[in-house]
Design an enzyme around this catalytic site. Structure first.
Site, PDB file in Angstrom:
ATOM      1  N   ARG A 138     -11.383   4.465 -25.476  1.00 11.96           N
ATOM      2  CA  ARG A 138     -11.006   4.233 -26.881  1.00 11.96           C
ATOM      3  C   ARG A 138     -12.153   3.614 -27.693  1.00 11.96           C
ATOM      4  O   ARG A 138     -12.413   4.031 -28.817  1.00 11.96           O
ATOM      5  CB  ARG A 138      -9.776   3.337 -26.954  1.00 11.96           C
ATOM      6  CG  ARG A 138      -8.538   4.058 -26.452  1.00 11.96           C
ATOM      7  CD  ARG A 138      -7.310   3.330 -26.884  1.00 11.96           C
ATOM      8  NE  ARG A 138      -6.109   3.990 -26.412  1.00 11.96           N
ATOM      9  CZ  ARG A 138      -4.907   3.462 -26.462  1.00 11.96           C
ATOM     10  NH1 ARG A 138      -4.734   2.283 -26.991  1.00 11.96           N
ATOM     11  NH2 ARG A 138      -3.862   4.119 -26.017  1.00 11.96           N
ATOM     12  N   ASP A 178       2.570  -5.133 -38.740  1.00 16.40           N
ATOM     13  CA  ASP A 178       1.837  -4.744 -37.535  1.00 16.40           C
ATOM     14  C   ASP A 178       0.403  -5.237 -37.671  1.00 16.40           C
ATOM     15  O   ASP A 178      -0.089  -5.440 -38.783  1.00 16.40           O
ATOM     16  CB  ASP A 178       1.847  -3.220 -37.346  1.00 16.40           C
ATOM     17  CG  ASP A 178       1.604  -2.828 -35.887  1.00 16.40           C
ATOM     18  OD1 ASP A 178       2.570  -2.507 -35.180  1.00 16.40           O
ATOM     19  OD2 ASP A 178       0.430  -2.862 -35.446  1.00 16.40           O
TER      20      ASP A 178
HETATM   21  C1  LIG Z   1       4.507   0.002 -28.543  1.00 19.81           C
HETATM   22  S1  LIG Z   1       4.448  -0.412 -30.230  1.00 19.81           S
HETATM   23  C2  LIG Z   1       6.156  -0.861 -30.510  1.00 19.81           C
HETATM   24  C3  LIG Z   1       6.720  -0.256 -31.780  1.00 19.81           C
HETATM   25  C4  LIG Z   1       8.215  -0.522 -32.000  1.00 19.81           C
HETATM   26  N1  LIG Z   1       8.490  -1.927 -32.137  1.00 19.81           N
HETATM   27  C5  LIG Z   1       9.049   0.089 -30.891  1.00 19.81           C
HETATM   28  O1  LIG Z   1       9.632  -0.646 -30.101  1.00 19.81           O
HETATM   29  O2  LIG Z   1       9.116   1.318 -30.809  1.00 19.81           O
HETATM   30  C6  LIG Z   1       3.651  -2.022 -30.185  1.00 19.81           C
HETATM   31  C7  LIG Z   1       3.079  -2.442 -31.530  1.00 19.81           C
HETATM   32  O3  LIG Z   1       2.734  -3.829 -31.478  1.00 19.81           O
HETATM   33  C8  LIG Z   1       1.575  -4.018 -32.262  1.00 19.81           C
HETATM   34  N2  LIG Z   1       0.928  -5.288 -31.884  1.00 19.81           N
HETATM   35  C9  LIG Z   1       0.269  -5.593 -30.727  1.00 19.81           C
HETATM   36  N3  LIG Z   1      -0.228  -6.834 -30.779  1.00 19.81           N
HETATM   37  C10 LIG Z   1       0.120  -7.341 -31.987  1.00 19.81           C
HETATM   38  C11 LIG Z   1      -0.115  -8.592 -32.639  1.00 19.81           C
HETATM   39  N4  LIG Z   1      -0.816  -9.583 -32.064  1.00 19.81           N
HETATM   40  N5  LIG Z   1       0.388  -8.764 -33.882  1.00 19.81           N
HETATM   41  C12 LIG Z   1       1.100  -7.782 -34.480  1.00 19.81           C
HETATM   42  N6  LIG Z   1       1.343  -6.575 -33.933  1.00 19.81           N
HETATM   43  C13 LIG Z   1       0.859  -6.362 -32.691  1.00 19.81           C
HETATM   44  C14 LIG Z   1       0.729  -2.796 -31.963  1.00 19.81           C
HETATM   45  O4  LIG Z   1      -0.241  -2.542 -32.955  1.00 19.81           O
HETATM   46  C15 LIG Z   1       1.800  -1.688 -31.870  1.00 19.81           C
HETATM   47  O5  LIG Z   1       1.942  -0.979 -33.069  1.00 19.81           O
END
Ligand SMILES: C[S@@+](CC[C@H](N)C(=O)[O-])C[C@H]1O[C@@H](n2cnc3c(N)ncnc32)[C@H](O)[C@@H]1O
Length: 280
Positions: free
Chosen positions: A45, A150
């Site tokens: 990535r 996010d």
């Molecule tokens: C797998 S997705 C989950 C999306 C949704 N909540 C679901 O359950 O389908 C995880 C998300 O968490 C976000 N994320 C990871 N670390 C984070 C942080 N420190 N603060 C805010 N968002 C974060 C990522 O960018 C990603 O879009």
């Protein structure tokens, strides 16, 4: 004139020192803990960024990120590392609970505030909005707000656009699709766009969950699903404590069904799998 051949960029190797420096930085800035198994993923990535920017090594890349005062290179790094997999009405039980328990609970005050923390490309907050629009008859008289946040600007841009491929919406009943989405025309015929009335109840914002929350809103429900899986226990514990502070008494925290708060220090009451309540 000498003819130039195509520029071939080979992703450089990622040494132990470079990988460790990058994962320490990612952990410190986002709480995402990258295990040894993530080494190839990190190389591939971040390798794309190196290629795009013409940076010869991960060492040089790391140096550039930490000395970039604008913070833009760090945002780009976290965008590349975060895993954003999601889909509409993922983990249906939560939307059933919203409809059958939370909405009736909020009916007397005609106010419902929900936070989708880690909303990725928007499928989660749009599913919440559609559930509210479908199940609150006099919604115009309610104070309704969905905050969707996010850390990744890339997914937030997609969320704000609200355009999804038809195949991503195949699980949604046709009538719901017609009611809340507009089908594209011509070149866009295989795409659907979320209608403005659905968007109007959502506010999208970039927010790193590790940083102080820049608002004072008290929420009836916080969705933080499939986000904390990347965090270690102290980070999770602290985040759950701060979420609890932002819940109204009787409010709920929804986590992913593959996650658990078991063994962690918290003040929430277990209701059912992946649902916890702030006791009054
Ligand atoms: C797998 S997705 C989950 C999306 C949704 N909540 C679901 O359950 O389908 C995880 C998300 O968490 C976000 N994320 C990871 N670390 C984070 C942080 N420190 N603060 C805010 N968002 C974060 C990522 O960018 C990603 O879009």
């Amino acid at each position: 004139m000498q003819k130039r051949g195509p520029f071939i960029f080979t992703i450089p190797p990622l040494t132990d020192d470079e990988f460790n420096a990058i994962r320490r930085l990612v952990y410190k800035k986002s709480g995402i803990y990258l295990t040894e198994e993530k080494r190839d993923l990190v190389r591939s990535r971040l390798g794309k960024i190196l290629r795009r920017r013409g940076i010869p090594s991960f060492r040089e890349y790391y140096r550039m990120v930490i000395s970039d005062d604008s913070g833009k290179m760090l945002v780009e790094l976290l965008d590349a590392i975060s895993t954003n997999f999601t889909y509409l009405f993922r983990e249906k039980d939560h939307f059933e609970f919203l409809k059958n328990v939370v909405i009736p609970q909020c009916a007397s005050k005609k106010r419902i505030k929900i936070w989708s923390a880690g909303c990725s490309s928007g499928e989660e907050p749009y599913s919440i909005a559609i559930t509210l629009l479908e199940n609150i008859r006099d919604i115009k008289n309610w104070d309704v707000k969905i905050l969707a946040t996010d850390i990744s600007t890339r997914v937030l841009e997609k969320a704000i656009r609200g355009i999804y491929k038809a195949e991503q919406l195949s699980a949604i009943p046709r009538a719901t699709l017609r009611k809340y989405f507009l089908r594209g025309k011509g070149h866009w015929v295989n795409y659907y766009k979320v209608k403005p009335e659905v968007k109007s109840v959502i506010e999208f914002k970039r927010l790193n969950l590790l940083e102080p929350f820049p608002f004072k809103t008290m929420f009836d429900v916080i969705f933080c699903r499939n986000v904390m899986i990347y965090f270690d226990r102290p980070t999770k514990e602290d985040l759950v404590r701060r979420f609890t502070d932002c819940l109204v008494p009787g409010g709920y925290l929804f986590i992913g069904h593959s996650e658990s708060l078991m063994g962690m220090k918290h003040n929430l009451k277990y209701i059912k799998p992946a649902i916890y309540q702030k006791v009054e």
